[in-house]
Design an enzyme around this catalytic site. Structure first.
Site, short mmCIF file in Angstrom:
data_model
loop_
_atom_site.label_atom_id
_atom_site.label_comp_id
_atom_site.label_asym_id
_atom_site.label_seq_id
_atom_site.Cartn_x
_atom_site.Cartn_y
_atom_site.Cartn_z
CD GLN A 37 -10.11 23.30 -2.91
OE1 GLN A 37 -9.62 24.19 -1.85
NE2 GLN A 37 -11.16 22.53 -2.66
CB CYS A 62 0.09 38.28 2.48
SG CYS A 62 -0.80 37.21 3.11
CB CYS A 77 -13.81 23.20 3.19
SG CYS A 77 -15.76 23.56 2.88
#
Length: 560
Positions: free
Chosen positions: A374, A220, A514
């Protein structure tokens, strides 16, 4: 001997099934990398009408299909974006609605494909066959890595346009910040599920949007290379040892999730195995415990090839319809659900805050796997730098020389607030996760004596901190909030409004969001109260390629 041979055949079938899925995923990801490189080289050459950007993209990339909205057909040398008043012109709202209709159509195609048994053989001849081929191609496109859907142009994600429109309606400039597009994700929590043709073969990947269909994500482009390497090794070892992936249909199987945190400095990986069972007793002789013991012993022996920072096990024996990655519903028993197996307890990270408002001393943040970190720490650092700049300006505007006091709600391990300690006189952070306080105190213990005196932590949720600790009426100058996607608790929002009416309440509110829809709701409540005004806003694409945005906003209490 017969049993051993049968197990070997199962592993071979599973390896072949996974290889097919990974080959398909690698093909799509190679296309994404090639498209990304092509997009970057052409980005400056593309000029389209901003109000019809999505339509322009359709026209420029799909020349073989007729455009029902007045665009050019195959064979024509030029394509023109219809302008307002011309045939085929679509407003932004119409474009969004068209996109929604296309999304529903693709979903229906996928459902039809699934009902037909997932037949992927090529169909030839006739109009119906061509239509089926088109439908099949679109269904396969949905199986691409969902985290890279907008990787060619991250700012084209729908949420970005939505955010720009909202801030524009308030006459507030809204700048978008985008960091690196490759290798930025250093935290990943991935489901482990079975392949379609072998229930004993393990795929560690992502869920396709709006479903629990597993998508293989080998190599990925968003993942740190260490995560991709770890996924590849773990899948093979699961098959080799006989670790059964979790089956959502019956709640059986061993491995639910694999969670990985990368230590940025060393590139080593903190791995957490989420095991489908309550904690085992020491004298437990069940098959599940034997498999787990064998698995972790094997992984520890591979620590060099895995580049293993540490290994943990989290026991999540919740019923099959529970969607939490971790079992967080066990209250006082929460600590027993986490078992460190090998390596250091914490990943330690230091943020590079730059030289615009240089920090007086370094802050070393501590991250075990059971606290929030994070996923894109490099990009999140830019948010902290922006807060430092605003707080430095706020200090220069104050009529008193004493530094302001600061309260942090939804603070985690203190990632934001601890990196502001040199700009404030006292700092109280808070969060309900029982594992956060220890990490906070470890970080504070490495600060200077003067900084240590400033810091305190309250292990309560935001509502109870305000309700029980009376924190907003004790000369609280600055409040920092970084809530989860659902936004502020109603009690918290109302408390900010009420405290702004009283003497000694907060003066500057820093909101890191967020969840954009929740931010809009909370922002409107604050503005409608006439007690707060929005001063500044900016967007940070912490997950470039996804339809997500992190919003940073500064509110000031209105002066009478």
């Amino acid at each position: 001997m017969q049993s051993a041979s049968e197990n070997k055949r199962k592993r071979r079938r599973g390896a072949k099934a996974r290889a097919r899925l990974e080959d398909e995923a690698q093909d799509t990801q190679k296309e994404e990398v090639d498209e990304l490189a092509l997009s970057e080289s052409k980005e400056k050459k593309i000029k389209v009408n901003s109000s019809s950007a999505a339509e322009a993209k359709v026209i420029s990339t799909d020349k073989d299909t007729s455009n029902d909205n007045g665009g050019k057909r195959k064979g024509e040398t030029k394509s023109k974006v219809p302008k307002q008043g011309e045939e085929g012109y679509m407003t932004k709202t119409q474009l969004r609605n068209a996109a929604k209709r296309r999304a529903k159509q693709l979903k229906r195609i996928q459902e039809e494909k699934n009902q037909a048994g997932g037949n992927t053989s090529e169909i030839k001849g006739g109009k119906a066959s061509r239509l089926e081929n088109i439908r099949h191609k679109r269904a396969l496109q949905k199986q691409k890595d969902p985290s890279t859907r907008y990787i060619q142009q991250p700012k084209s994600a729908p949420i970005v346009s939505k955010a720009k429109i909202f801030f524009s309606s308030l006459n507030i400039p809204f700048k978008i910040h985008v960091g690196p597009l490759r290798g930025w994700r250093t935290v990943s929590k991935l489901p482990a599920r079975q392949t379609n043709d072998d229930k004993n073969s393990c795929i560690i990947g992502l869920f396709s949007p709006g479903s629990h269909n597993i998508v293989a994500v080998p190599k990925c482009i968003a993942h740190h290379p260490a995560i991709n390497r770890t996924i590849e090794i773990l899948q093979k070892e699961c098959d080799k040892i006989g670790v059964k992936p979790y089956d959502e249909a019956d709640g059986k199987g061993n491995l639910r999730y694999v969670c990985m945190n990368v230590e940025r400095k060393s590139g080593k990986v903190q791995v957490t195995i989420v095991w489908n069972s309550p904690p085992y007793a020491a004298n437990d002789e069940s098959e599940g415990k034997k498999t787990l013991d064998k698995f972790i012993h094997h992984l520890v022996g591979m620590s060099d090839s895995l580049q293993l920072h540490s290994l943990w096990v989290h026991f999540n024996g919740q019923w099959k319809h529970a969607s939490n990655i971790f079992d967080i519903s066990s209250g006082e028993n929460a600590i027993a659900l986490w078992r460190p197996i090998h390596g250091p307890r914490y990943i330690i990270e230091r943020l590079d805050l730059g030289q615009e408002v240089p920090a007086k001393e370094p802050v070393f943040l501590h991250f075990p796997p059971n606290v929030f970190r994070q996923a894109n720490l490099d990009a999140f650092t830019k948010i902290i730098v922006a807060i430092r700049k605003r707080l430095s300006k706020y200090n220069s505007e104050r009529s008193v020389e004493v530094l302001p006091t600061c309260l942090e709600l939804y603070g985690g391990v203190g990632t934001i607030g601890l990196n502001l300690v040199d700009l404030i006189s006292t700092f109280t952070s808070s969060d309900e996760n029982p594992h956060n306080k220890e990490c906070f105190e470890k970080s504070v213990g490495l600060l200077s004596k003067d900084s240590r005196k400033k810091c305190a932590y309250i292990s309560k949720n935001a509502t109870n901190v305000i309700r029980e600790e009376n924190v907003l009426s004790r000369n609280c100058d600055v409040v920092i909030v970084d809530p989860p996607r659902k936004g502020l608790d109603d009690y918290v929002t109302q408390s900010f409004i009420d405290s702004a009416r009283a003497e000694g309440g907060p003066d500057l509110l820093v909101y890191v969001s967020c969840g954009f829809d929740a931010f809009v709701r909370d922002c409107n409540k604050l503005l409608d109260s006439k007690m707060w005004e929005l001063e500044q806003g900016e967007g940070h694409l912490l997950f470039p390629g996804s339809d997500a945005i992190e919003t940073l906003a500064f509110f000031r209490r209105k002066r009478s």
